[in-house]
Structure formats: structure tokens, C-alpha cells
Design a protein around this motif. Structure first.
Motif, PDB file in Angstrom:
ATOM      1  N   PHE A  14       0.695  -1.202   0.139  1.00 31.79           N
ATOM      2  CA  PHE A  14      -0.082  -0.096  -0.101  1.00 31.79           C
ATOM      3  C   PHE A  14       0.603   1.252   0.000  1.00 31.79           C
ATOM      4  CE2 PHE A  14      -2.782   2.773   3.096  1.00 31.79           C
ATOM      5  CZ  PHE A  14      -3.597   3.223   2.005  1.00 31.79           C
ATOM      6  N   GLY A  36      -7.151  -0.839  -0.568  1.00 32.56           N
ATOM      7  CA  GLY A  36      -6.955  -2.066  -1.335  1.00 32.56           C
ATOM      8  C   GLY A  36      -5.360  -2.258  -1.835  1.00 32.56           C
ATOM      9  N   GLY A  37      -4.780  -1.007  -1.800  1.00 30.61           N
ATOM     10  CA  GLY A  37      -3.521  -1.015  -2.590  1.00 30.61           C
ATOM     11  C   GLY A  37      -2.387  -2.124  -2.272  1.00 30.61           C
ATOM     12  N   SER A  38      -2.421  -2.898  -1.188  1.00 26.79           N
ATOM     13  CA  SER A  38      -1.415  -3.839  -1.056  1.00 26.79           C
ATOM     14  C   SER A  38      -1.677  -4.996  -2.172  1.00 26.79           C
ATOM     15  CB  SER A  38      -1.774  -4.493   0.386  1.00 26.79           C
ATOM     16  OG  SER A  38      -1.564  -3.755   1.308  1.00 26.79           O
ATOM     17  N   ASP A  39      -2.764  -5.039  -2.771  1.00 22.74           N
ATOM     18  CA  ASP A  39      -2.737  -6.204  -3.737  1.00 22.74           C
ATOM     19  C   ASP A  39      -2.015  -5.739  -4.938  1.00 22.74           C
ATOM     20  OD1 ASP A  39      -4.741  -7.563  -2.505  1.00 22.74           O
ATOM     21  OD2 ASP A  39      -6.259  -6.473  -3.349  1.00 22.74           O
TER      22      ASP A  39
HETATM   23  N1  ASP Z   1      -4.662  -0.997   4.318  1.00 19.55           N
HETATM   24  C1  ASP Z   1      -4.896  -0.498   3.248  1.00 19.55           C
HETATM   25  C2  ASP Z   1      -6.427  -0.592   3.324  1.00 19.55           C
HETATM   26  O1  ASP Z   1      -7.024  -0.890   4.043  1.00 19.55           O
HETATM   27  C3  ASP Z   1      -4.353  -1.562   2.026  1.00 19.55           C
HETATM   28  C4  ASP Z   1      -5.009  -2.913   1.720  1.00 19.55           C
HETATM   29  O2  ASP Z   1      -5.450  -3.484   2.915  1.00 19.55           O
HETATM   30  O3  ASP Z   1      -4.810  -3.170   0.816  1.00 19.55           O
HETATM   31  O4  ASP Z   1      -7.116  -0.200   2.180  1.00 19.55           O
END
Ligand code: ASP
Ligand code: ADP
Ligand code: MG
Length: 405
Positions: free
Chosen positions: A136, A151-154
Motif C-alpha cells: 500500500f 486495497g493497494g497492498s494487492d
Molecule cells: N491497508 C490498506 C487498506 O485498508 C491497504 C490494503 O489493505 O490493501 O485499504
């Protein structure tokens, strides 16, 4: 020796027991004779909590400071996971995005990855270490910390896998794959063994939060096959990859719902060139993302224009629309944030006419009114009242035979 990239989402590292569970899985992968790079998200709801905390201090926090704050969530996870792996006796190191050299553009809070430097990663791997990378987050060329959007860790995982030319990119989450619909909303949803990049990209963009849309785009561009699996069991997951015609069996492969939608309408707009330009250029200048747009048929030289935006952007979008209304002499601006978008996605739609008609029939039978419609080659989306979203998803799921083998 294979090089495996694994990503563990927030629920998978929520609390010490879960961190230890992930550590065991990572160590097992390593001891099976693989090199392992692990991407982790912030634990549980930490990102949401940090955002809430920021808003208690400022209604409109500077984006740069927001990134400074949000990046701490992932930094918490990498350190704890590295400690748990150390306890199991394997050499390990945790690295932040900037330490790895994940270079992004400078759009704070929704930055895009430009490049992932492999030097540090390769050096640590060559020393026999398991490498833990914070998801992320990245860094601009001016050494500023950025984050990649929710969702950036994906996307970090897929970008790292692409840069290292990893053999496998596994996304571990709290469901054991990609389902025909969100299993929390549609209990009859079934796991898909395989899904094409294009269909996954549509599902993700239309509200299926299991993968960040950008990660799917990145996978497609760089030919990274993704494997979505559960961190709580060893079930077969879902492969996201290029799918051949022969493998495409279903007309519709999934249903998605999105509540992050608001609809704005500009009434009694004069019917002359330049009106749409005035409105949508003004919205774009404020970085407001507009999704659907509908202009009604002209009557007596006037039109209505309606469009949708994300709910976070509603206030700003209404202000901009109000300003444009005054300039062009339209009668009024109305808005509704109690709407939602329901969509069906399937590559088979291209060759099967009547799918959209079937969707409308299904919604009509449920007594659900459609406010707006938009279609592409492989999806149909309808804006409906939010209160009917769950019912619409369940009805469409069954209408298109997705609950059957
Ligand atoms: N922690 C960040 C989020 O909650 C990134 C992720 O979970 O992918 O959006
Ligand atoms: P993580 O924290 O691991 O990144 P997310 O919460 O971002 O996990 O994504 C997983 C969630 O996505 C699941 O719990 C599920 O409710 C939701 N989801 C939405 N649509 C789908 C789908 N079609 N298939 C699987 N999960 C889905
Ligand atoms: Mg996620």
C-alpha cells in the motif's frame, strides 16, 4: 528453487495469533525450498481507524500528511510479522515501500506505482532471508511517502511479483477465492476455479473488493498469474489469468454490488454545444471521478444531465455542479446518495444477445426500479435504490444460474 510472492490482507494479520499463523505459513513455504517475499496490509481495521482519527482533527486533512499517517498501518504489520518469523528461527527482514524502492507518482493517497527496484530485494533474498514488504505504500522521486488507494497492498504484491519475475503471486485473504458474488451478500455464491483478467477487472472495478482493480490491470499487463486463496485453510483458490475461448463456459460469471455511489442531476439544461464540456471539465479539474453519465432526450430546447460519483466526492461535486448551473442557466441541481450500483459481468455476453434484457426483466420481477443503465462488452450495470441492492444481487445471481454447478 521457486520464487514465491505472497500477500496477506488485514484480517489475516489481525492480532498476535493470526500474525503467528501467517508466520508459520510463510516459514513452511520457505522450508519447502522456495525463496519467499511477503507483502502485508495493515492489521484489521487499522486503516479505517487512522482515517477516522484524522477526520476528528481535520475535516479535510492535507493529502501528504494523510499518507504519512496511513503508511504507519502497514509498517506495524511488517515489524510484527518479522518478529514472529524470527521466533520460528528463520532469517527474515522487514522493509517499508521506500526502503525497497517502490517508486510512485506524486498523487498522494492514490499514487500509482511507476517502478519497483529489485536491488535490495535480491540482495536480501541472496542472503537467504525471507523478505517482508509493507503493502500500500511507496515513495516519489522527491522521497515523499505515498499510498496507493484502498486495497493497494494487492497492487504492491503484483508489482513486486512482476519486477522479480516471481514464479507465483498468491493473494491470501479471508475468503478462499473469487466467488460468483460476494459470499457475505449472496450465500449461494460459488467459488470460481479460474477467471480471466478482463472479467476480474470488471468485477473489481464494480465493487468486488477482493482485489484492487489496479492489481488486476498490473497482472494483465505483466503476465502475472494471480492465485487468490484463504490464509485460514489450504483449499484450492482461484486463478486470475488469460483465459482461452474454450474455457469460457458461462455467459455471466459474476454479480457485483457497489454502495459507494451517489447520483447528481442537473435539470433544464439549454441544448447547445459546450454544456457537457463546461460541467465535466469543471469536475475533472477538482479530480472528481465521474462514472455513469446520462443525458435525456431534448424537449423544447432543454435537457437533463445525470451522472454518478463516489460518495466521498459528493459534496465537492454538488458544489461544482451548482457553480456550473449558475453559469449556464440551468434550473436546479438535485442529488441522491441512497443509490447503489448492481452489475453482472461475463465474457460470454459478447456472443449471447439478450443478457441485458434478462437482467432488466429480473429486476422488474423483483419490483426494483432502474435509475440509470450502462453497458460494455462484458458487463451491464444498473443504478437502483440502495435498499434493494442485496435483493437485486441475490435475484440476479439465481437468474443467471450462478448458484448451480
Ligand atoms: N491497508 C490498506 C487498506 O485498508 C491497504 C490494503 O489493505 O490493501 O485499504
Ligand atoms: P484483504 O483484507 O485480505 O485484502 P478484503 O476485505 O479487501 O480482504 O477482500 C476480501 C473480501 O472481499 C471478502 O471478505 C468478501 O466479502 C469480499 N468480496 C466481494 N466480492 C467478492 C467476490 N466476488 N469473491 C470473493 N470475495 C468477495
Ligand atoms: Mg483488500
Amino acid at each position: 528453487m521457486a520464487l514465491i510472492v505472497q500477500k496477506y490482507g488485514g484480517t489475516s494479520v489481525n492480532g498476535p495469533e493470526r500474525v503467528k499463523n501467517v508466520a508459520r505459513r510463510v516459514v513452511n513455504t520457505r522450508r519447502a525450498g522456495n525463496e519467499v517475499v511477503v507483502i502485508v496490509s495493515a492489521p484489521g481495521d487499522m486503516t479505517d481507524d487512522l482515517i477516522a482519527m484524522a477526520h476528528e482533527i481535520s475535516p479535510n486533512p492535507p493529502a501528504r500528511e494523510m499518507d504519512m499517517l496511513l503508511a504507519t498501518g502497514e509498517q506495524t504489520s511488517i515489524a510484527l510479522l518479522a518478529m514472529a518469523i524470527y521466533e520460528l528461527g528463520e532469517p527474515v527482514i522487514s522493509l517499508t515501500g521506500p526502503q525497497v524502492g517502490i517508486l510512485t507518482d506524486n498523487v498522494h493517497t492514490k499514487a500509482r506505482i511507476l517502478e519497483v527496484s529489485c536491488d535490495r530485494l535480491r540482495r536480501e533474498l541472496a542472503e537467504g532471508k525471507i523478505v517482508i514488504v509493507a503493502g500500500f505504500q511507496g515513495m516519489t522521486c522527491d522521497n515523499e511517502i505515498t499510498t496507493l488507494g484502498r486495497g493497494g497492498s494487492d497492487t504492491t504484491a503484483v508489482a513486486v511479483a512482476a519486477a522479480l519475475k516471481a514464479d507465483v503471486c498468491q493473494i491470501y485473504t479471508d475468503v478462499d477465492g473469487v466467488y460468483t458474488a460476494d459470499p457475505r451478500v449472496v450465500p449461494a455464491a460459488r467459488k470460481l476455479p479460474v477467471i480471466s483478467y478482463d472479467e476480474m477487472l470488471e468485477l473489481a472495478s464494480l465493487g468486488a473488493q477482493v482485489l484492487q482493480p489496479r492489481s488486476v490491470e498490473f497482472g494483465k499487463l505483466n503476465h502475472v498469474v494471480l492465485e487468490v486463496r484463504s490464509s485460514f485453510n489450504d483449499n484450492e483458490g482461484t486463478l486470475v489469468k488469460e483465459v482461452t475461448e474454450l474455457e469460457k463456459k458461462m455467459v455471466v460469471s459474476g454479480v457485483a454490488g457497489d454502495r459507494n455511489v451517489a447520483r447528481i442531476a442537473l435539470h433544464d439544461v439549454p441544448d447547445r454545444p459546450g454544456i457537457a464540456k463546461a460541467l465535466f471539465v469543471a469536475l475533472a479539474r477538482e479530480s472528481i471521478n465521474v462514472d455513469m453519465i446520462v443525458q435525456s432526450a431534448m424537449r423544447d430546447g432543454i435537457n437533463d444531465i445525470a451522472f454518478t460519483v463516489g460518495r466521498d466526492d459528493l459534496r465537492k461535486a454538488v458544489e461544482v455542479t451548482e457553480r456550473v448551473r449558475a453559469e449556464i442557466g440551468a434550473s436546479k441541481v438535485t442529488y441522491n446518495d441512497r443509490v447503489a450500483k448492481v452489475s453482472i459481468v461475463g465474457a460470454g455476453m459478447i456472443t449471447n444477445p439478450g443478457v441485458a434484457a434478462d437482467m432488466f426483466a429480473c429486476l422488474a420481477e423483483e419490483g426494483i426500479n432502474i435509475h440509470m443503465i450502462s453497458t460494455s462488452e462484458i458487463k451491464v450495470s444498473c443504478i437502483i435504490d440502495e435498499e434493494y441492492l442485496t435483493r437485486a444481487m441475490q435475484a440476479l445471481h439465481s437468474r443467471f444460474g450462478l448458484d448451480k454447478e
